[in-house]
Enzyme design. Structure first.
Site, PDB file in Angstrom:
ATOM      1  N   HIS A   4       0.888  -1.185  -0.020  1.00 22.74           N
ATOM      2  CA  HIS A   4      -0.063   0.084   0.110  1.00 22.74           C
ATOM      3  C   HIS A   4       0.909   1.158   0.060  1.00 22.74           C
ATOM      4  O   HIS A   4       1.457   1.559   1.089  1.00 22.74           O
ATOM      5  CB  HIS A   4      -1.084  -0.173   1.322  1.00 22.74           C
ATOM      6  CG  HIS A   4      -1.998  -1.091   1.315  1.00 22.74           C
ATOM      7  ND1 HIS A   4      -2.678  -1.110   2.395  1.00 22.74           N
ATOM      8  CD2 HIS A   4      -2.381  -1.980   0.538  1.00 22.74           C
ATOM      9  CE1 HIS A   4      -3.536  -2.455   1.955  1.00 22.74           C
ATOM     10  NE2 HIS A   4      -3.009  -2.770   0.820  1.00 22.74           N
TER      11      HIS A   4
HETATM   12  C1  LIG Z   1       0.175  -7.664  -3.811  1.00 22.14           C
HETATM   13  C2  LIG Z   1      -0.834  -6.420  -3.794  1.00 22.14           C
HETATM   14  C3  LIG Z   1      -2.055  -6.737  -2.963  1.00 22.14           C
HETATM   15  C4  LIG Z   1      -2.724  -5.589  -2.691  1.00 22.14           C
HETATM   16  N1  LIG Z   1      -4.250  -5.700  -2.045  1.00 22.14           N
HETATM   17  C5  LIG Z   1      -5.048  -4.889  -2.069  1.00 22.14           C
HETATM   18  C6  LIG Z   1      -6.329  -5.163  -1.423  1.00 22.14           C
HETATM   19  O1  LIG Z   1      -6.646  -6.186  -0.893  1.00 22.14           O
HETATM   20  N2  LIG Z   1      -7.068  -4.180  -1.321  1.00 22.14           N
HETATM   21  C7  LIG Z   1      -6.816  -2.790  -1.794  1.00 22.14           C
HETATM   22  O2  LIG Z   1      -7.647  -1.736  -1.720  1.00 22.14           O
HETATM   23  N3  LIG Z   1      -5.527  -2.511  -2.408  1.00 22.14           N
HETATM   24  C8  LIG Z   1      -4.614  -3.732  -2.426  1.00 22.14           C
HETATM   25  N4  LIG Z   1      -3.587  -3.187  -3.059  1.00 22.14           N
HETATM   26  C9  LIG Z   1      -3.315  -1.974  -3.369  1.00 22.14           C
HETATM   27  C10 LIG Z   1      -4.134  -1.529  -4.676  1.00 22.14           C
HETATM   28  O3  LIG Z   1      -3.922  -2.453  -5.715  1.00 22.14           O
HETATM   29  C11 LIG Z   1      -3.475  -0.161  -5.202  1.00 22.14           C
HETATM   30  O4  LIG Z   1      -3.653   0.935  -4.319  1.00 22.14           O
HETATM   31  C12 LIG Z   1      -3.993   0.328  -6.534  1.00 22.14           C
HETATM   32  O5  LIG Z   1      -4.385  -0.613  -7.598  1.00 22.14           O
HETATM   33  C13 LIG Z   1      -3.494   1.473  -6.990  1.00 22.14           C
HETATM   34  O6  LIG Z   1      -4.128   2.063  -7.983  1.00 22.14           O
HETATM   35  P1  LIG Z   1      -3.221   3.101  -9.115  1.00 22.14           P
HETATM   36  O7  LIG Z   1      -4.044   3.424 -10.258  1.00 22.14           O
HETATM   37  O8  LIG Z   1      -2.752   4.053  -8.374  1.00 22.14           O
HETATM   38  O9  LIG Z   1      -2.112   2.224  -9.424  1.00 22.14           O
HETATM   39  P2  LIG Z   1      -1.800   0.627 -10.303  1.00 22.14           P
HETATM   40  O10 LIG Z   1      -3.022  -0.150 -10.319  1.00 22.14           O
HETATM   41  O11 LIG Z   1      -0.794   0.087  -9.671  1.00 22.14           O
HETATM   42  O12 LIG Z   1      -1.689   0.768 -11.705  1.00 22.14           O
HETATM   43  C14 LIG Z   1      -0.382   1.772 -12.285  1.00 22.14           C
HETATM   44  C15 LIG Z   1      -0.226   1.381 -13.841  1.00 22.14           C
HETATM   45  O13 LIG Z   1       0.404   2.460 -14.331  1.00 22.14           O
HETATM   46  C16 LIG Z   1       1.524   1.634 -15.069  1.00 22.14           C
HETATM   47  N5  LIG Z   1       2.806   2.643 -15.428  1.00 22.14           N
HETATM   48  C17 LIG Z   1       3.525   3.069 -14.660  1.00 22.14           C
HETATM   49  N6  LIG Z   1       4.453   4.022 -14.946  1.00 22.14           N
HETATM   50  C18 LIG Z   1       4.000   3.996 -16.236  1.00 22.14           C
HETATM   51  C19 LIG Z   1       4.477   4.782 -17.215  1.00 22.14           C
HETATM   52  N7  LIG Z   1       5.619   5.599 -17.162  1.00 22.14           N
HETATM   53  N8  LIG Z   1       3.922   4.596 -18.529  1.00 22.14           N
HETATM   54  C20 LIG Z   1       2.803   3.803 -18.667  1.00 22.14           C
HETATM   55  N9  LIG Z   1       2.424   3.142 -17.740  1.00 22.14           N
HETATM   56  C21 LIG Z   1       2.842   3.316 -16.398  1.00 22.14           C
HETATM   57  C22 LIG Z   1       1.788   0.616 -14.521  1.00 22.14           C
HETATM   58  O14 LIG Z   1       2.558  -0.307 -15.217  1.00 22.14           O
HETATM   59  C23 LIG Z   1       0.412  -0.063 -13.912  1.00 22.14           C
HETATM   60  O15 LIG Z   1      -0.219  -0.854 -14.595  1.00 22.14           O
HETATM   61  C24 LIG Z   1      -2.668  -3.893  -3.003  1.00 22.14           C
HETATM   62  C25 LIG Z   1      -1.476  -4.071  -4.064  1.00 22.14           C
HETATM   63  C26 LIG Z   1      -0.709  -4.999  -4.242  1.00 22.14           C
HETATM   64  C27 LIG Z   1       0.586  -4.956  -5.141  1.00 22.14           C
END
Ligand SMILES: Cc1cc2nc3c(=O)[nH]c(=O)nc-3n(C[C@H](O)[C@H](O)[C@H](O)COP(=O)(O)OP(=O)(O)OC[C@H]3O[C@@H](n4cnc5c(N)ncnc54)[C@H](O)[C@@H]3O)c2cc1C
Length: 488
Positions: A421
């Site tokens: 997180h």
């Molecule tokens: C193992 C694990 C278990 C978790 N369990 C939970 C849970 O049970 N419940 C919960 O609420 N949260 C959980 N989380 C956290 C939750 O998944 C994240 O908080 C959430 O997905 C964040 O969303 P986001 O859009 O910020 O980033 P992400 O979902 O991580 O997406 C970001 C995306 O951007 C892409 N990216 C990055 N940089 C670039 C770039 N320069 N150019 C193009 N693409 C790029 C990445 O490849 C990725 O696909 C967990 C996380 C993990 C890793």
């Protein structure tokens, strides 16, 4: 409205919401994703294979500091939602009140976010576990009930979970609805295009207008290429570590990447007298909220590899446990971290970022307290032993033993910490001195750069973050769409 081009960088929790909302509103949308696209047949493989396919840098993205912390995130279509456990917790009211007071975050009261949660819960089919609780869940709930501690089953984004224990390798049955299964297909059906193996290296333009993005394409088997796309608006959804890295590479610095926060987490293995299905069923589904928001106790994903890593520091004692893993389940204590971290692009390698986190003394105190509570509830649940993974701490064999071993704060450097997180690296709110963007994610000094991911949370939410990420992303993108329609 058609013809206006929006670029959404990142296809995870925040990016999928943006893509869906923008495409539905008639924008010409391209989602640019660094990782590859995978099908259900690719999911559920060995940890090693899953890390290579779905994780950033094969799962090696440590947070550096006096006490290094293991951190992982997704790098594939769907981002971290593909590998997470699917637990769904709405942002606590107290956190939202704190954000309003400390960051002057406007338009994000519980009432303001309610429609976004309701929408996301319907879109992702959030609900309670359909079948009987697995033993590891029932025992944890029994321990909490015995002690009279507040606890509940956490709803998940996995309506038809079949308990394959493969959450972190991508759910092979599709029951856990990563956004590659849920929102992205709907965004594509509404016209959004998806570019994969495409890392946005920099955003170019003269403030206040971003004009185009520079993309490094790295299709497997093809030579790397650089491409450019122009944009009327760019939605930043690369996640808490990569959004600030991209902005900094692009020369944008104001409160960017200076305030990373996490929920530091300690895992334990609890050993019971008979089989609990820790390796063969879904992870424990109950969380104990008695000590919220500072401390939360819950269940963790378990594989033999995870068990070996946890036991490695006390291997002479832990080795035998590997032969009895059917009687073992994994649990955690996580705290609302008060320390601060930073994100900087690595100087020598454009594909890497340097992540740092300094634990606050309070984090260590809360983790020690939390570990004491966790041991207590596990012994109340009937555990024979608790293996803490704390360096040099012997296996705990009773609640009294745990009380004695944990009466004073542990040494920070004895804690083998991890986290999944991360957030708050580009906080939003009207207090310009401490935020990167206004209350709706528009970066200070820029007209068309909008934050829509975990980076924009003002601080730690104190609960699993995905629901908060999606609600804030939807609110930010809809505010943009409506402002734009109004000024046209
Ligand atoms: C193992 C694990 C278990 C978790 N369990 C939970 C849970 O049970 N419940 C919960 O609420 N949260 C959980 N989380 C956290 C939750 O998944 C994240 O908080 C959430 O997905 C964040 O969303 P986001 O859009 O910020 O980033 P992400 O979902 O991580 O997406 C970001 C995306 O951007 C892409 N990216 C990055 N940089 C670039 C770039 N320069 N150019 C193009 N693409 C790029 C990445 O490849 C990725 O696909 C967990 C996380 C993990 C890793």
């Amino acid at each position: 409205m058609s013809g206006k081009r929006a670029l959404v960088v990142g296809s995870g929790a925040g990016g999928a919401v943006c893509a869906f909302e923008l495409a539905t509103a008639g924008w010409d949308v391209t989602v640019i994703e660094e990782g590859g696209a995978f099908a259900l047949e690719d999911y559920g493989q060995s940890a090693e294979r899953a890390m290579a396919l779905l994780y950033r840098h094969r799962g090696m993205t440590p947070l550096l500091g006096a006490n290094p912390i293991a951190y992982v995130e997704g790098c594939c279509v769907g981002g971290s939602t593909e590998i997470n456990s699917g637990f769904w917790r709405r942002t606590p009211d107290a956190t939202l009140d704190e954000w309003a007071t400390d960051y002057d975050l406007r338009g994000a009261s519980a009432g303001d976010l309610e429609p976004h949660f309701v929408w996301a819960e319907a879109a992702l089919h959030v609900g309670l576990h359909a079948g009987k609780w697995p033993t590891s869940t029932a025992l944890f709930a029994h321990g909490a009930t015995t002690l009279g501690w507040a606890h509940h089953e956490v709803p998940r984004i996995a309506p038809n979970c079949r308990g394959t224990n493969r959450c972190a390798s991508g759910c092979p049955t599709g029951a856990k609805q990563g956004v590659s299964q849920s929102l992205l297909p709907r965004a594509q059906a509404a016209g959004a295009r998806l570019l994969t193996h495409a890392r946005v290296h920099q955003i170019h333009g003269d403030a206040p207008h971003a004009q185009r993005v520079e993309i490094l394409r790295h299709e497997p088997g093809q030579p790397p290429q650089t491409e450019w796309l122009t944009a009327d608006a760019v939605f930043l959804a690369c996640g808490a570590t990569e959004t600030p890295a991209l902005l900094r590479r692009s020369g944008i610095h104001h409160n960017i990447g200076d305030s990373l926060q996490i929920h530091p987490m300690l895992k334990v293995l609890a050993e019971f007298p008979s089989s609990v299905g820790g390796l063969s069923s879904v992870l424990p589904l109950v969380q104990i909220t008695e000590f919220a928001p500072d401390i939360s106790l819950g269940g963790s994903y378990l594989t033999p590899g995870h068990a070996a890593v946890l036991l490695a520091d006390n291997w002479p004692q832990g080795r035998d446990v590997m032969t009895r893993l059917d009687r073992v389940a994994a649990y955690y204590v996580a705290v609302r971290g008060r320390g601060h971290g930073s994100v900087r692009p690595a100087t020598a390698d454009a594909t890497r970022s340097t992540l740092r986190y300094a634990m606050a003394p309070q984090d260590v105190e809360l983790l020690t307290q939390g570990l004491r509570h966790l041991a207590r509830v596990l012994f109340a649940a009937g555990a024979l032993a608790v293996h803490t993974g704390v360096t040099s701490m012997p296996t705990l064999t009773s609640a009294q033993h745990a009380e004695r071993a944990l009466h004073a704060p542990l040494r920070a450097d004895s804690l083998n910490l991890s986290t999944v997180h991360a957030f708050a690296s580009c906080p939003i709110g009207e207090r310009q001195a401490k935020t990167a963007a206004n209350s709706f994610g528009k970066l200070w000094g820029w007209q068309n750069l909008i934050l829509a991911d975990a980076s924009c949370l003002p601080s730690s939410p104190g609960v699993n973050p995905q629901a908060t990420v999606m609600a804030l992303a939807r609110r930010n993108v809809r505010a943009w769409i409506s402002d734009h329609a109004a000024t046209r």
